[in-house]
Design a protein around this motif. Structure first.
Motif, PDB file in Angstrom:
ATOM      1  N   THR A 188       0.844  -1.193   0.000  1.00  0.00           N
ATOM      2  CA  THR A 188       0.000   0.000   0.000  1.00  0.00           C
ATOM      3  C   THR A 188       0.880   1.244   0.000  1.00  0.00           C
ATOM      4  N   ALA A 189       0.249   2.393  -0.171  1.00  0.00           N
ATOM      5  CA  ALA A 189       1.017   3.638  -0.229  1.00  0.00           C
ATOM      6  C   ALA A 189       1.532   4.010   1.157  1.00  0.00           C
ATOM      7  N   SER A 190       2.810   4.341   1.219  1.00  0.00           N
ATOM      8  CA  SER A 190       3.426   4.847   2.440  1.00  0.00           C
ATOM      9  C   SER A 190       4.490   5.845   2.014  1.00  0.00           C
ATOM     10  N   LEU A 191       5.046   6.566   2.973  1.00  0.00           N
ATOM     11  CA  LEU A 191       6.081   7.541   2.616  1.00  0.00           C
ATOM     12  C   LEU A 191       7.241   6.875   1.885  1.00  0.00           C
TER      13      LEU A 191
ATOM     14  N   ARG B 144       2.437   9.144  10.716  1.00  0.00           N
ATOM     15  CA  ARG B 144       3.283   9.897   9.793  1.00  0.00           C
ATOM     16  C   ARG B 144       3.613   9.093   8.552  1.00  0.00           C
ATOM     17  N   GLU B 145       3.768   7.797   8.706  1.00  0.00           N
ATOM     18  CA  GLU B 145       4.168   6.963   7.577  1.00  0.00           C
ATOM     19  C   GLU B 145       3.013   6.657   6.632  1.00  0.00           C
ATOM     20  N   PHE B 146       1.806   6.483   7.172  1.00  0.00           N
ATOM     21  CA  PHE B 146       0.695   5.999   6.359  1.00  0.00           C
ATOM     22  C   PHE B 146      -0.497   6.946   6.257  1.00  0.00           C
ATOM     23  N   LEU B 147      -0.600   7.943   7.134  1.00  0.00           N
ATOM     24  CA  LEU B 147      -1.802   8.774   7.162  1.00  0.00           C
ATOM     25  C   LEU B 147      -1.515  10.276   7.108  1.00  0.00           C
ATOM     26  N   SER B 148      -0.281  10.663   6.898  1.00  0.00           N
ATOM     27  CA  SER B 148       0.074  12.083   6.994  1.00  0.00           C
ATOM     28  C   SER B 148      -0.334  12.855   5.743  1.00  0.00           C
ATOM     29  N   SER B 149      -0.464  14.160   5.910  1.00  0.00           N
ATOM     30  CA  SER B 149      -0.771  15.027   4.774  1.00  0.00           C
ATOM     31  C   SER B 149       0.398  15.072   3.792  1.00  0.00           C
ATOM     32  N   SER B 150       1.623  14.881   4.280  1.00  0.00           N
ATOM     33  CA  SER B 150       2.785  14.827   3.390  1.00  0.00           C
ATOM     34  C   SER B 150       2.666  13.657   2.421  1.00  0.00           C
ATOM     35  N   LEU B 151       2.181  12.520   2.926  1.00  0.00           N
ATOM     36  CA  LEU B 151       1.992  11.357   2.049  1.00  0.00           C
ATOM     37  C   LEU B 151       0.966  11.666   0.965  1.00  0.00           C
ATOM     38  N   LYS B 152      -0.136  12.322   1.346  1.00  0.00           N
ATOM     39  CA  LYS B 152      -1.165  12.664   0.355  1.00  0.00           C
ATOM     40  C   LYS B 152      -0.601  13.573  -0.720  1.00  0.00           C
ATOM     41  N   ALA B 153       0.213  14.554  -0.312  1.00  0.00           N
ATOM     42  CA  ALA B 153       0.809  15.472  -1.290  1.00  0.00           C
ATOM     43  C   ALA B 153       1.778  14.733  -2.211  1.00  0.00           C
ATOM     44  N   LEU B 154       2.578  13.821  -1.644  1.00  0.00           N
ATOM     45  CA  LEU B 154       3.535  13.064  -2.463  1.00  0.00           C
ATOM     46  C   LEU B 154       2.812  12.159  -3.454  1.00  0.00           C
ATOM     47  N   LYS B 155       1.668  11.602  -3.061  1.00  0.00           N
ATOM     48  CA  LYS B 155       0.889  10.770  -3.971  1.00  0.00           C
ATOM     49  C   LYS B 155       0.318  11.579  -5.119  1.00  0.00           C
TER      50      LYS B 155
ATOM     51  N   ALA C  45       1.653  14.346  -6.377  1.00  0.00           N
ATOM     52  CA  ALA C  45       2.713  14.875  -7.232  1.00  0.00           C
ATOM     53  C   ALA C  45       2.934  13.940  -8.421  1.00  0.00           C
ATOM     54  N   GLU C  46       2.825  14.474  -9.595  1.00  0.00           N
ATOM     55  CA  GLU C  46       2.975  13.730 -10.841  1.00  0.00           C
ATOM     56  C   GLU C  46       2.004  12.559 -10.925  1.00  0.00           C
ATOM     57  N   ASN C  47       0.879  12.677 -10.225  1.00  0.00           N
ATOM     58  CA  ASN C  47      -0.179  11.657 -10.300  1.00  0.00           C
ATOM     59  C   ASN C  47       0.336  10.258  -9.991  1.00  0.00           C
ATOM     60  N   VAL C  48       1.178  10.179  -8.952  1.00  0.00           N
ATOM     61  CA  VAL C  48       1.718   8.860  -8.584  1.00  0.00           C
ATOM     62  C   VAL C  48       0.596   7.928  -8.158  1.00  0.00           C
ATOM     63  N   GLY C  49      -0.148   8.358  -7.132  1.00  0.00           N
ATOM     64  CA  GLY C  49      -1.323   7.622  -6.680  1.00  0.00           C
ATOM     65  C   GLY C  49      -1.095   6.140  -6.522  1.00  0.00           C
ATOM     66  N   GLU C  50      -2.107   5.360  -6.884  1.00  0.00           N
ATOM     67  CA  GLU C  50      -2.041   3.919  -6.704  1.00  0.00           C
ATOM     68  C   GLU C  50      -1.379   3.212  -7.878  1.00  0.00           C
ATOM     69  N   LYS C  51      -0.981   3.939  -8.925  1.00  0.00           N
ATOM     70  CA  LYS C  51      -0.339   3.256 -10.042  1.00  0.00           C
ATOM     71  C   LYS C  51       0.988   2.624  -9.624  1.00  0.00           C
ATOM     72  N   VAL C  52       1.521   3.081  -8.470  1.00  0.00           N
ATOM     73  CA  VAL C  52       2.744   2.477  -7.942  1.00  0.00           C
ATOM     74  C   VAL C  52       2.574   0.983  -7.784  1.00  0.00           C
ATOM     75  N   PHE C  53       1.366   0.571  -7.458  1.00  0.00           N
ATOM     76  CA  PHE C  53       1.138  -0.815  -7.090  1.00  0.00           C
ATOM     77  C   PHE C  53       0.322  -1.577  -8.130  1.00  0.00           C
ATOM     78  N   THR C  54      -0.027  -0.920  -9.233  1.00  0.00           N
ATOM     79  CA  THR C  54      -0.816  -1.613 -10.248  1.00  0.00           C
ATOM     80  C   THR C  54      -0.109  -1.693 -11.588  1.00  0.00           C
ATOM     81  N   ASP C  55       0.779  -0.719 -11.867  1.00  0.00           N
ATOM     82  CA  ASP C  55       1.467  -0.695 -13.156  1.00  0.00           C
ATOM     83  C   ASP C  55       2.915  -1.145 -12.989  1.00  0.00           C
ATOM     84  N   ASP C  56       3.289  -2.161 -13.770  1.00  0.00           N
ATOM     85  CA  ASP C  56       4.689  -2.585 -13.826  1.00  0.00           C
ATOM     86  C   ASP C  56       5.270  -2.817 -12.435  1.00  0.00           C
TER      87      ASP C  56
END
Length: 249
Positions: A36-39, A219-230, A232-243
């Motif tokens: 899942t998404a984390s920092l 901080r690792e899984f629920l922070s506002s910094s994580l939301k902003a990083l996701k 940025a450049e539309n990273v989102g959940e594609k980290v875990f679904t594409d390639d």
């Protein structure tokens, strides 16, 4: 055996809970970062994108400067560990004076000498561990600097697209490993704050250990910094679904 009895079983129970929180959270965070998404997982994607773009640049001075800046931050904590270790070694040789001094504070636990020595030794062990993780992180950031220096130029026709792809992925992997060591050292600093509460009382120590674990999780899984990083450049959940192989950590 007498010294073990004097330290008290409650102190060892507290120490066991503390180590469970620390080691358990480290394993949990590493396990969840792959699912899942984390920092750490989202930053790894940004590191791959960074290395890809670095390979497209003719001048890599900025990239080298960024690595050097991160390395200076790690060096600060490694140097701090040396000073703290020296202070704790001095404190261990003067436990009787510390015991008398703590005895004048109304809200401390009133430890015996073996109990006080145990707590100081735990703190010493934490900062020795931190020192080794920070220095290993520094070395790995040094490896990353070498890789940036060895990266092929954009107009090098002898390097294939697959070679560049591998260079970006594995350079990002080295930086990710260095950052993971850095995170482990920082996590040790956080948990050392919980150990300080042990001098007040064992139950407060347990509560502080749980509180530090909760703060780290937030901080690792629920922070506002994580939301902003996701975002940025539309990273989102594609980290875990594409390639997935590309982003496997």
């Amino acid at each position: 055996m007498a010294e073990l009895n004097e330290m008290g079983s409650l102190n060892f129970i507290c120490l066991g809970i503390f180590l469970s929180c620390w080691i358990g959270y480290a394993r949990f965070a590493h396990f969840m970062a792959k699912r899942t998404a984390s920092l750490s997982s989202v930053l790894h994607v940004h590191r791959i994108n960074w290395m890809r773009r670095m390979l497209q640049r003719e001048v890599r001075v900025g990239d080298a400067a960024l690595i050097a800046n991160i390395e200076r931050n790690v060096n600060f904590f490694a140097s701090s560990c040396v000073l703290i270790i020296a202070g704790l070694l001095t404190a261990i040789t003067a436990t009787e004076k510390i015991k008398d001094m703590l005895g004048t504070v109304s809200f401390t636990a009133g430890d015996t000498l073996p109990q006080l020595e145990l707590k100081l030794m735990v703190l010493l062990g934490i900062f020795i561990y931190s020192y080794f993780t920070f220095t290993w992180s520094m070395r790995q950031f040094g490896f990353a600097s070498v890789l940036i220096g060895a990266a092929p130029s954009p107009d090098d026709t002898t390097v294939t697209a697959n070679d560049r792809r591998s260079m970006a992925i594995y350079s990002a992997k080295v930086i990710d490993q260095a950052s993971r060591s850095y995170n482990n050292g920082l996590r040790a600093f956080y948990f050392s704050m919980a150990v300080l509460s042990w001098f007040i009382g064992p139950y407060i120590f347990i509560g502080a250990s749980l509180l530090v674990t909760t703060v780290l999780y937030q901080r690792e899984f629920l922070s506002s910094s994580l939301k902003a990083l996701k975002q940025a450049e539309n990273v989102g959940e594609k980290v875990f679904t594409d390639d997935k192989e590309l982003y496997r950590r």
